[in-house]
Write a protein that holds these residues in place. Structure first.
Motif, PDB file in Angstrom:
ATOM      1  N   UNK A  19       0.961  -1.094  -0.031  1.00 31.49           N
ATOM      2  CA  UNK A  19       0.097   0.178   0.038  1.00 31.49           C
ATOM      3  C   UNK A  19       0.669   1.311  -0.121  1.00 31.49           C
ATOM      4  N   UNK A  20       1.702   1.244   0.848  1.00 27.10           N
ATOM      5  CA  UNK A  20       2.694   2.677   1.439  1.00 27.10           C
ATOM      6  C   UNK A  20       3.510   2.962  -0.033  1.00 27.10           C
ATOM      7  N   UNK A  62     -12.425  13.716  -6.073  1.00 26.56           N
ATOM      8  CA  UNK A  62     -13.647  13.114  -6.315  1.00 26.56           C
ATOM      9  C   UNK A  62     -13.329  11.556  -6.932  1.00 26.56           C
ATOM     10  N   UNK A  63     -12.716  11.473  -7.982  1.00 31.67           N
ATOM     11  CA  UNK A  63     -12.155  10.235  -8.654  1.00 31.67           C
ATOM     12  C   UNK A  63     -11.520   9.225  -7.590  1.00 31.67           C
ATOM     13  N   UNK A  64     -10.760  10.042  -6.943  1.00 33.82           N
ATOM     14  CA  UNK A  64      -9.714   9.283  -5.800  1.00 33.82           C
ATOM     15  C   UNK A  64     -10.668   8.660  -4.947  1.00 33.82           C
ATOM     16  N   UNK A  65     -11.381   9.259  -4.386  1.00 32.26           N
ATOM     17  CA  UNK A  65     -12.376   8.523  -3.081  1.00 32.26           C
ATOM     18  C   UNK A  65     -13.266   7.599  -3.745  1.00 32.26           C
ATOM     19  N   UNK A  66     -13.800   7.540  -4.986  1.00 32.79           N
ATOM     20  CA  UNK A  66     -14.470   6.769  -5.384  1.00 32.79           C
ATOM     21  C   UNK A  66     -13.823   5.379  -5.641  1.00 32.79           C
ATOM     22  N   UNK A  67     -12.483   5.831  -6.252  1.00 26.21           N
ATOM     23  CA  UNK A  67     -11.757   4.775  -6.696  1.00 26.21           C
ATOM     24  C   UNK A  67     -11.378   3.763  -5.248  1.00 26.21           C
ATOM     25  N   UNK A  68     -10.945   4.355  -4.078  1.00 32.58           N
ATOM     26  CA  UNK A  68     -10.320   3.731  -3.090  1.00 32.58           C
ATOM     27  C   UNK A  68     -11.367   3.021  -2.159  1.00 32.58           C
ATOM     28  N   UNK A  69     -12.613   3.566  -2.071  1.00 35.59           N
ATOM     29  CA  UNK A  69     -13.687   2.979  -1.826  1.00 35.59           C
ATOM     30  C   UNK A  69     -14.072   1.530  -2.459  1.00 35.59           C
ATOM     31  N   UNK A  70     -13.978   1.507  -3.531  1.00 41.65           N
ATOM     32  CA  UNK A  70     -14.298   0.343  -4.038  1.00 41.65           C
ATOM     33  C   UNK A  70     -13.163  -0.645  -3.976  1.00 41.65           C
ATOM     34  N   UNK A  71     -11.831  -0.375  -3.759  1.00 40.55           N
ATOM     35  CA  UNK A  71     -10.689  -1.089  -3.611  1.00 40.55           C
ATOM     36  C   UNK A  71     -10.916  -1.575  -2.245  1.00 40.55           C
ATOM     37  N   UNK A 122     -12.541  -7.144   1.315  1.00 39.36           N
ATOM     38  CA  UNK A 122     -13.173  -7.911   1.900  1.00 39.36           C
ATOM     39  C   UNK A 122     -13.711  -9.180   1.255  1.00 39.36           C
ATOM     40  N   UNK A 123     -13.538  -9.229   0.036  1.00 38.92           N
ATOM     41  CA  UNK A 123     -13.812 -10.400  -0.757  1.00 38.92           C
ATOM     42  C   UNK A 123     -12.561 -11.167  -1.189  1.00 38.92           C
ATOM     43  N   UNK A 124     -11.456 -10.934  -0.575  1.00 38.81           N
ATOM     44  CA  UNK A 124     -10.285 -11.539  -0.950  1.00 38.81           C
ATOM     45  C   UNK A 124     -10.089 -12.949  -0.059  1.00 38.81           C
ATOM     46  N   UNK A 125      -9.610 -14.005  -0.775  1.00 36.07           N
ATOM     47  CA  UNK A 125      -9.382 -15.058  -0.211  1.00 36.07           C
ATOM     48  C   UNK A 125      -7.918 -15.639  -0.051  1.00 36.07           C
ATOM     49  N   UNK A 126      -6.886 -15.004  -0.971  1.00 32.55           N
ATOM     50  CA  UNK A 126      -5.643 -15.391  -0.830  1.00 32.55           C
ATOM     51  C   UNK A 126      -4.639 -14.407  -0.871  1.00 32.55           C
ATOM     52  N   UNK A 127      -3.417 -14.533  -0.461  1.00 34.35           N
ATOM     53  CA  UNK A 127      -2.325 -13.482  -0.378  1.00 34.35           C
ATOM     54  C   UNK A 127      -2.092 -12.549  -1.697  1.00 34.35           C
ATOM     55  N   UNK A 128      -2.364 -13.298  -2.714  1.00 33.55           N
ATOM     56  CA  UNK A 128      -2.010 -12.502  -4.016  1.00 33.55           C
ATOM     57  C   UNK A 128      -3.303 -11.495  -4.316  1.00 33.55           C
ATOM     58  N   UNK A 129      -4.328 -12.042  -3.945  1.00 31.44           N
ATOM     59  CA  UNK A 129      -5.646 -10.972  -4.196  1.00 31.44           C
ATOM     60  C   UNK A 129      -5.522  -9.974  -3.079  1.00 31.44           C
ATOM     61  N   UNK A 130      -5.250 -10.235  -1.970  1.00 29.33           N
ATOM     62  CA  UNK A 130      -4.965  -9.169  -1.066  1.00 29.33           C
ATOM     63  C   UNK A 130      -3.894  -8.145  -1.399  1.00 29.33           C
ATOM     64  N   UNK A 131      -2.875  -8.615  -2.149  1.00 32.42           N
ATOM     65  CA  UNK A 131      -1.630  -7.689  -2.579  1.00 32.42           C
ATOM     66  C   UNK A 131      -2.408  -6.827  -3.496  1.00 32.42           C
ATOM     67  N   UNK A 132      -3.365  -7.192  -4.539  1.00 31.28           N
ATOM     68  CA  UNK A 132      -4.021  -6.565  -5.653  1.00 31.28           C
ATOM     69  C   UNK A 132      -4.920  -5.719  -5.129  1.00 31.28           C
ATOM     70  N   UNK A 177      -4.531  -1.396  -5.396  1.00 28.68           N
ATOM     71  CA  UNK A 177      -5.498  -0.470  -5.755  1.00 28.68           C
ATOM     72  C   UNK A 177      -5.863   0.558  -4.815  1.00 28.68           C
ATOM     73  N   UNK A 178      -5.882   0.177  -3.490  1.00 27.96           N
ATOM     74  CA  UNK A 178      -6.132   1.419  -2.534  1.00 27.96           C
ATOM     75  C   UNK A 178      -5.061   2.211  -2.456  1.00 27.96           C
TER      76      UNK A 178
END
Length: 439
Positions: free
Chosen positions: A69-70, A94-103, A108-118, A122-123
């Motif tokens: 993230x950092x 405005x674009x940024x807040x919408x983007x990070x909220x979706x990320x 919360x839907x991630x099940x593996x380390x790789x998807x958490x990294x993704x 995005x966040x």
């Protein structure tokens, strides 16, 4: 670039009937947005124990997610600042807040380390424009003498968020599970930005800002509508200035220790102080209350120093940062050598108080150092320096913990690094950026 006459023509006539000090209501927007921003960063530290258990992760994995993230957040600072100065803070924010909220919701839907990294990648992309946008908006809405206090208010969001997160998010997790933390905070961000887009206006477009207040803001360097095209300093030339490099180095030292607290404070309390997960909601919030005091108190001190003509606005901020950095070093280095919950919480609270005084004044400093058209860019470059280097703090800390089983080395080295912020801001950052023909 609009002339002063054009700006007067653009200014809404009916604004003359409105109340004074409307500019301070703008801080509320920035404060709320910043709180949401930090809720979406902090939820990982709260969810970490459950994620470690359910997804078979370890401390290094959690540290890596913080670093992903950092580092992404840092790299995206550079284009973010330029985009803000070119297209305007409201649009990019405005674009940024919408983007990070979706990320956030996707996490919360991630099940593996790789998807958490993704998801964390995005966040980082989405959250990058938040603080530079705030700095730009502050430079437009506030005169230089008030920017330290105004910045202290919205930068306090970075402590209000982590302060209110533990009790709220712990309660949500206990009731619904760790995934609900990410779904709910993501939804909050979407609702907020829809309201922001509808109601926020720039000073020259606001129908609620009085003519008197507009003139007061403009007289001390605010209310600028300049864009990057209106200055003869090119974006890449900013890296030629000594003050810019001082801001980069100083913010790196500050964000290094900030990232350690942000990622590992809850885990530190759980692992060393014999508290339960339910008690964590209270104890993990207390140090961030000190951060709020540091933000507001630091901003107030710089305003008083400038108002009483004790020193210039830029020197007031530099001096406050230098003193706060030395105090931060002392408090953080002492942490591994104390025993007991009360003294541990006290030192953490004092440390976050002075670290917060640094971050608030550092963001306000970008409005003093940069030309009006490039406040977003200079603020973003400073933040880039902080998070590009500071991105490694969570990973290094995680490796230290897995290797030694102790937090001592992480806090001692982090305290020493924090102390060096005093050197950069006091000895390197000395004067505003001026075009070559004015220097």
């Amino acid at each position: 670039m609009k002339t002063e006459q054009a700006l007067q023509t653009d200014f809404p006539a009916k604004a003359a009937k409105t109340k004074k000090n409307f500019r301070w209501t703008v801080v509320i927007w920035l404060l709320i947005g910043g709180i949401i921003n930090y809720l979406d960063r902090t939820n990982l530290s709260i969810a970490a124990p459950a994620m470690i258990k359910e997804l078979d992760l370890n401390m290094t994995h959690i540290g890596l997610l913080g670093t992903i993230f950092s580092w992404t957040y840092a790299c995206m600072q550079l284009p973010s600042g330029w985009l803000i100065d070119k297209f305007g803070a409201k649009r990019i924010y405005s674009i940024a807040v919408l983007w990070w909220s979706i990320a956030t919701a996707l996490t919360g839907a991630c099940n593996k380390m790789l998807t958490l990294v993704g998801a964390r990648f995005l966040l980082g992309v989405g959250e990058a424009p938040c603080m530079p946008s705030n700095a730009k908006i502050t430079s437009q809405w506030f005169p230089k003498s008030e920017r330290g206090l105004a910045t202290g208010f919205w930068d306090a969001s970075s402590k209000v968020g982590p302060a209110i997160a533990p009790p709220i998010l712990v309660a949500i997790q206990v009731a619904f599970g760790w995934r609900a933390l990410f779904f709910i905070t993501g939804a909050i961000g979407i609702v907020f930005i829809l309201l922001f887009m509808k109601f926020y206006k720039t000073p020259d477009q606001s129908k609620l800002l009085s003519k008197e207040e507009y003139d007061y803001i403009k007289a001390e360097g605010g209310a600028s509508t300049d864009t990057v095209e209106s200055t003869n300093i090119k974006w890449r030339e900013l890296f030629k200035y000594r003050s810019v490099w001082g801001m980069i180095g100083g913010f790196f030292c500050t964000i290094w220790i900030w990232n350690i607290f942000l990622t590992f404070l809850p885990l530190y309390l759980l692992n060393t102080q014999n508290i339960t997960f339910k008690e964590l909601g209270i104890y993990a919030a207390i140090p961030y209350l000190g951060g709020i005091v540091g933000n507001l108190g630091g901003g107030y001190i710089t305003k008083v120093l400038a108002d009483k003509k004790i020193c210039s606005p830029i020197n007031a901020k530099r001096g406050l940062i230098a003193v706060s950095a030395l105090l931060a070093a002392a408090f953080v280095i002492l942490l591994p050598f104390v025993h007991g919950l009360a003294i541990t919480i006290t030192l953490m609270t004092l440390a976050l108080c002075v670290v917060s005084a640094i971050t608030g004044s550092a963001w306000a400093l970008s409005g003093d150092v940069a030309p009006p058209a490039m406040v977003g860019s200079v603020g973003a470059i400073q933040n880039f320096g902080g998070y590009f280097g500071g991105a490694f703090a969570p990973l290094v800390t995680g490796i230290i913990l897995d290797t030694t089983g102790s937090y001592s080395l992480a806090f001692i080295s982090g305290g020493v690094i924090a102390g060096f912020a005093a050197f950069f801001y006091w000895f390197i950052v000395k004067e505003p950026i001026k075009p070559a023909k004015e220097a």
